[in-house]
Design a protein around this motif. Structure first.
Motif, PDB file in Angstrom:
ATOM      1  N   LEU A   1       0.639  -1.312  -0.054  1.00 25.28           N
ATOM      2  CA  LEU A   1       0.157  -0.481  -0.064  1.00 25.28           C
ATOM      3  C   LEU A   1       0.914   0.835   0.085  1.00 25.28           C
ATOM      4  CD1 LEU A   1      -3.184   1.397  -0.002  1.00 25.28           C
ATOM      5  CD2 LEU A   1      -3.039   1.254   2.575  1.00 25.28           C
ATOM      6  N   ALA A   2       1.850   1.521   0.899  1.00 20.14           N
ATOM      7  CA  ALA A   2       2.207   2.085   0.691  1.00 20.14           C
ATOM      8  C   ALA A   2       3.588   2.628  -0.179  1.00 20.14           C
ATOM      9  CB  ALA A   2       3.495   2.243   1.984  1.00 20.14           C
ATOM     10  N   PHE A   3       3.725   1.853  -1.048  1.00 23.14           N
ATOM     11  CA  PHE A   3       4.195   1.572  -2.425  1.00 23.14           C
ATOM     12  C   PHE A   3       3.750   1.798  -3.581  1.00 23.14           C
ATOM     13  CE2 PHE A   3       6.136  -0.225  -6.607  1.00 23.14           C
ATOM     14  CZ  PHE A   3       7.437   0.312  -6.199  1.00 23.14           C
ATOM     15  N   TYR A   4       2.368   2.171  -3.097  1.00 25.28           N
ATOM     16  CA  TYR A   4       1.316   2.443  -4.688  1.00 25.28           C
ATOM     17  C   TYR A   4       0.576   3.797  -3.886  1.00 25.28           C
ATOM     18  CZ  TYR A   4      -3.258   2.918  -6.671  1.00 25.28           C
ATOM     19  OH  TYR A   4      -3.772   3.694  -6.951  1.00 25.28           O
ATOM     20  N   LEU A   5       0.691   4.233  -2.835  1.00 21.41           N
ATOM     21  CA  LEU A   5       0.730   5.923  -2.724  1.00 21.41           C
ATOM     22  C   LEU A   5       1.360   6.260  -2.820  1.00 21.41           C
ATOM     23  CD1 LEU A   5      -0.954   5.517   1.211  1.00 21.41           C
ATOM     24  CD2 LEU A   5      -2.362   5.900  -1.306  1.00 21.41           C
TER      25      LEU A   5
ATOM     26  N   GLU B   1      -0.871  12.420  -8.086  1.00 21.71           N
ATOM     27  CA  GLU B   1      -2.782  12.165  -8.198  1.00 21.71           C
ATOM     28  C   GLU B   1      -3.355  12.007  -6.046  1.00 21.71           C
ATOM     29  OE1 GLU B   1      -5.675   9.058  -9.786  1.00 21.71           O
ATOM     30  OE2 GLU B   1      -3.968   8.732  -9.782  1.00 21.71           O
ATOM     31  N   LEU B   2      -2.434  11.273  -5.827  1.00 20.38           N
ATOM     32  CA  LEU B   2      -2.776  11.361  -4.401  1.00 20.38           C
ATOM     33  C   LEU B   2      -3.058  12.854  -3.293  1.00 20.38           C
ATOM     34  CD1 LEU B   2      -3.502   9.844  -1.310  1.00 20.38           C
ATOM     35  CD2 LEU B   2      -1.354   9.584  -1.837  1.00 20.38           C
ATOM     36  N   ALA B   3      -1.644  13.354  -3.687  1.00 19.50           N
ATOM     37  CA  ALA B   3      -1.584  14.951  -3.640  1.00 19.50           C
ATOM     38  C   ALA B   3      -2.720  15.167  -4.150  1.00 19.50           C
ATOM     39  CB  ALA B   3      -0.207  15.678  -3.935  1.00 19.50           C
ATOM     40  N   SER B   4      -3.310  15.674  -5.596  1.00 18.11           N
ATOM     41  CA  SER B   4      -4.222  16.292  -5.406  1.00 18.11           C
ATOM     42  C   SER B   4      -5.619  15.899  -5.344  1.00 18.11           C
ATOM     43  CB  SER B   4      -4.333  15.879  -7.239  1.00 18.11           C
ATOM     44  OG  SER B   4      -5.096  16.372  -8.201  1.00 18.11           O
ATOM     45  N   LEU B   5      -6.278  15.117  -4.609  1.00 15.68           N
ATOM     46  CA  LEU B   5      -7.309  14.140  -3.961  1.00 15.68           C
ATOM     47  C   LEU B   5      -7.219  14.643  -2.836  1.00 15.68           C
ATOM     48  CD1 LEU B   5      -6.976  10.390  -5.385  1.00 15.68           C
ATOM     49  CD2 LEU B   5      -8.538  12.021  -5.832  1.00 15.68           C
ATOM     50  N   LEU B   6      -5.874  14.972  -2.200  1.00 13.94           N
ATOM     51  CA  LEU B   6      -6.067  14.803  -0.692  1.00 13.94           C
ATOM     52  C   LEU B   6      -6.116  17.118  -0.785  1.00 13.94           C
ATOM     53  CD1 LEU B   6      -3.124  13.061   0.881  1.00 13.94           C
ATOM     54  CD2 LEU B   6      -4.961  12.955   1.602  1.00 13.94           C
TER      55      LEU B   6
END
Length: 93
Positions: free
Chosen positions: A57-61, A67-72
């Protein structure tokens, strides 16, 4: 005789990946640093994740950090392009 420059990312004595550009190697190394920092964060959650799952999960994130930063930040998720279906002839055969 050709000379090839390779950049190797090594973690804890283990070769992780080889690149032909320093920029790519540095980016991958940074992504691994982010994943290493995310593992304790995920394991401290109430999710009861085992170690291999936390690492995956850490590797995926980390590999999807932009994309994650944008979602957050509250931006909507970009829609994936739909996969085109085969023609009707192929469906009936």
């Amino acid at each position: 005789m050709a000379v090839i420059t390779q950049f190797v990312v090594v973690r804890e004595g283990v070769e992780k990946m080889t690149f032909t550009s320093k920029k790519e190697a540095d980016a991958y190394d940074k992504m691994l640093d982010i994943a290493d920092n995310l593992i304790p964060f995920l394991q401290s959650s109430d999710l009861e994740l085992d170690e291999p799952t936390s690492e995956k999960l850490a590797f995926y994130l980390a590999s999807h950090k932009d994309e994650l930063a944008s979602l957050l930040k509250g931006a909507p998720q970009k829609k994936a392009q739909p996969v085109k279906k085969a023609s009707k002839k192929a469906d009936t055969e």
